[in-house]
Design a protein around this motif. Structure first.
Motif, mmCIF file in Angstrom:
data_model
loop_
_atom_site.group_PDB
_atom_site.id
_atom_site.type_symbol
_atom_site.label_atom_id
_atom_site.label_comp_id
_atom_site.label_asym_id
_atom_site.label_seq_id
_atom_site.Cartn_x
_atom_site.Cartn_y
_atom_site.Cartn_z
ATOM 1 N N GLN A 389 0.824 -1.208 0.000
ATOM 2 C CA GLN A 389 0.000 0.000 0.000
ATOM 3 C C GLN A 389 0.860 1.260 0.000
ATOM 4 O O GLN A 389 0.576 2.227 -0.718
ATOM 5 C CB GLN A 389 -0.933 -0.007 1.223
ATOM 6 N N TRP A 393 1.176 1.767 -4.260
ATOM 7 C CA TRP A 393 -0.055 2.479 -4.574
ATOM 8 C C TRP A 393 0.264 3.883 -5.056
ATOM 9 O O TRP A 393 0.986 4.640 -4.406
ATOM 10 C CB TRP A 393 -0.973 2.540 -3.358
ATOM 11 N N PHE A 400 -2.160 0.533 -8.677
ATOM 12 C CA PHE A 400 -0.905 0.021 -8.151
ATOM 13 C C PHE A 400 0.131 0.019 -9.278
ATOM 14 O O PHE A 400 -0.208 -0.211 -10.443
ATOM 15 C CB PHE A 400 -1.080 -1.396 -7.606
ATOM 16 N N GLY A 422 -5.242 -2.619 0.810
ATOM 17 C CA GLY A 422 -6.065 -1.421 0.802
ATOM 18 C C GLY A 422 -7.468 -1.704 1.297
ATOM 19 O O GLY A 422 -7.848 -2.838 1.585
#
Length: 523
Positions: A389, A393, A400, A422
């Motif tokens: 994440q 991200w 992603f 997430g």
């Protein structure tokens, strides 16, 4: 990292006799059925038809027995559906007594193009020995022909390469003796959607024809046990034939011959003895855990799962060797993950997702067999998710990213969604964005497409999942598929990762999963 052939000839391997003995005890019964040709056809070149060939009726099968063939003549038989088995036929001479051998050339094709396009022009990088053909010389006529080699086909072309001028040939009693370890009965599909019923039927035949002494990845080419394929076949088997002992046998085969450090191979040969191939894939090794997890869920066979748990646990330990100090799977040129047939695909993010996904399954197994590991596994899962994440991200893009070039691909989104990285809202937004603003690095196989449908359903996007099944697998059905194909790009239907559509598999294990979605989710 792109795919190529791995060659590790000097790699130390270890045999585990107890596991191999268990696998031998589970060799399945093969069910046999006679399939006769349903039509005699002519093939017409047609650029408007997928793969460039169209079948048109030529004569009835009964009329074929009366035809007499001379040198240069040929005939194409249509068996009406995809078959896996052994060809038998009777060959008779007509006219004067035969004064020379009869030379026949037989070509077997899952698609019509395979029996129409010359194999001597093949330029693919897989061995041309996979192209299905056989030459026969009949010294004595009449002759009963029983081919010892198993073939995979819907179409068979018989060419008379040479007979003398004194006689001609007639063919009759042509049959395929089909084989499968799938039992004759399969529970019916309960979907009320006619298109999904048709897709389910094709899915079930795909699985059935891949079920032999192991779950083969394709009965035409490779004809062996691959872990990534097994994982998906086992799911469909759960909701169709329920041959759980075949799944159990395959698990024991992978556990029975491993790399010296305990890593399971990506695929296994079973004859003349069990030999694990010298191909090792990061994602496929981890999928041993998922197959074991699903097997236990389906069968409640605690004894087998407990026995194989150390093998599964070892794959976790080995995978952690690729995780860097930041909690990400290291991306470099010295490792292997499959993910999809996509040469330009960076696989770091998808591999991160696969690891998290399988570690979650390992946690469930550890709770039953080695609970002292569960606290560490939970910490590792959280660490890998947080790393994905925080570092993969891209909030600005809403996707992603993967690798040093921060590549955006379908595979990265799909696998990190399946890994539940997430929030639920974030994951649903990613899947919706894939549908509306797709990345350039697309999906090339039904294998990755399966995971796309799974991610849609995981996010509650049921209507979108149904539409995706119909748009992709339905397109194959509309193009004439009676089993589902190894690769299919609707925009480039002749795409082959091997350099030629002739070598592609048109009945492939990883393509059979619509039946699982349709039956499990009640689509």
């Amino acid at each position: 990292m792109s795919e190529a052939i791995q060659i590790n000839e000097q790699l130390p391997m270890v045999r585990h006799p107890h596991f191999l003995q268990a696998a031998d005890a589970l060799i399945p019964k093969l069910y046999r059925q006679i399939q006769s040709p349903e039509a005699v056809i002519d093939a017409v070149a047609d650029e408007h038809v997928l793969f460039g060939w169209r079948a048109q009726p030529l004569c009835s099968v009964a009329e074929l027995a009366q035809r007499e063939f001379k040198s240069g003549d040929s005939v194409i038989l249509d068996f009406g559906r995809h078959c896996v088995g052994y060809l038998q036929m009777l060959c008779h001479n007509a006219g004067s007594p035969p004064d020379a051998p009869a030379h026949l050339h037989l070509t077997f094709g899952e698609t019509l193009s395979e029996v129409c396009e010359p194999f001597d022009e093949y330029q693919g990088w897989l061995s041309s020995s996979w192209l299905q053909q056989q030459d026969l010389w009949l010294d004595v006529l009449p002759a009963a022909v029983n081919l010892p080699r198993r073939y995979c086909c819907r179409y068979v072309r018989i060419e008379v390469k040479a007979v003398s001028r004194k006689f001609r040939l007639r063919f009759e009693a042509i049959q395929l003796h089909t084989v499968t370890s799938a039992p004759p009965h399969c529970p019916p599909c309960e979907s009320t959607d006619a298109e999904l019923q048709t897709i389910d039927k094709v899915s079930v035949l795909t699985l059935k024809n891949c079920m032999q002494e192991v779950f083969e990845d394709g009965p035409k080419r490779d004809r062996r046990l691959w872990l990534g394929d097994l994982r998906l076949q086992a799911l469909v088997n759960d909701v169709t034939f329920a041959q759980h002992d075949l799944v159990r046998r395959c698990l024991y085969l992978f556990a029975g011959h491993t790399r010296q450090d305990g890593m399971v191979s990506a695929n296994v040969f079973v004859k003349p003895q069990v030999i694990a191939d010298d191909t090792f894939l990061f994602d496929y090794a981890l999928f041993f855990i998922d197959v074991l997890y699903n097997y236990l869920q389906s069968t409640e066979d605690v004894a087998t799962a407990r026995e194989l748990w150390p093998v599964a646990r070892r794959q976790i330990t080995l995978a952690f060797a690729r995780v860097d100090d930041n909690g990400l799977v290291r991306d470099s040129g010295d490792w292997w993950a499959f993910i999809d047939w996509q040469e330009s695909l960076n696989k770091q993010a998808a591999a991160q997702g696969v690891f998290i996904y399988c570690l979650q399954r390992a946690l469930w197994l550890a709770e039953r067999f080695e609970p002292e590991l569960t606290a560490d596994y939970r910490l590792h899962i959280q660490r890998l998710k947080t790393a994905a994440q925080q570092q993969l991200w891209d909030a600005k893009q809403g996707y992603f990213v993967s690798g040093a070039e921060r590549q955006v691909s379908w595979a990265s989104q799909i696998w990190l969604v399946l890994a539940e990285v997430g929030s639920a809202q974030q994951r649903e937004a990613v899947m919706r964005k894939l549908l509306g603003q797709p990345p350039a690095i697309a999906m090339n196989t039904p294998y990755l497409r399966h995971h796309f449908i799974a991610a849609l359903l995981q996010c509650g996007l049921r209507a979108e999942a149904i539409a995706g099944i119909k748009a992709y697998w339905g397109a194959m059905v509309n193009s004439g598929a009676d089993t589902f194909w190894e690769v299919f790009d609707p925009k480039h239907p002749e795409f082959s990762p091997y350099g030629s559509k002739l070598i592609n598999s048109y009945c492939h294990a990883w393509s059979c999963t619509p039946a699982w979605f349709i039956r499990l989710y009640g689509l």
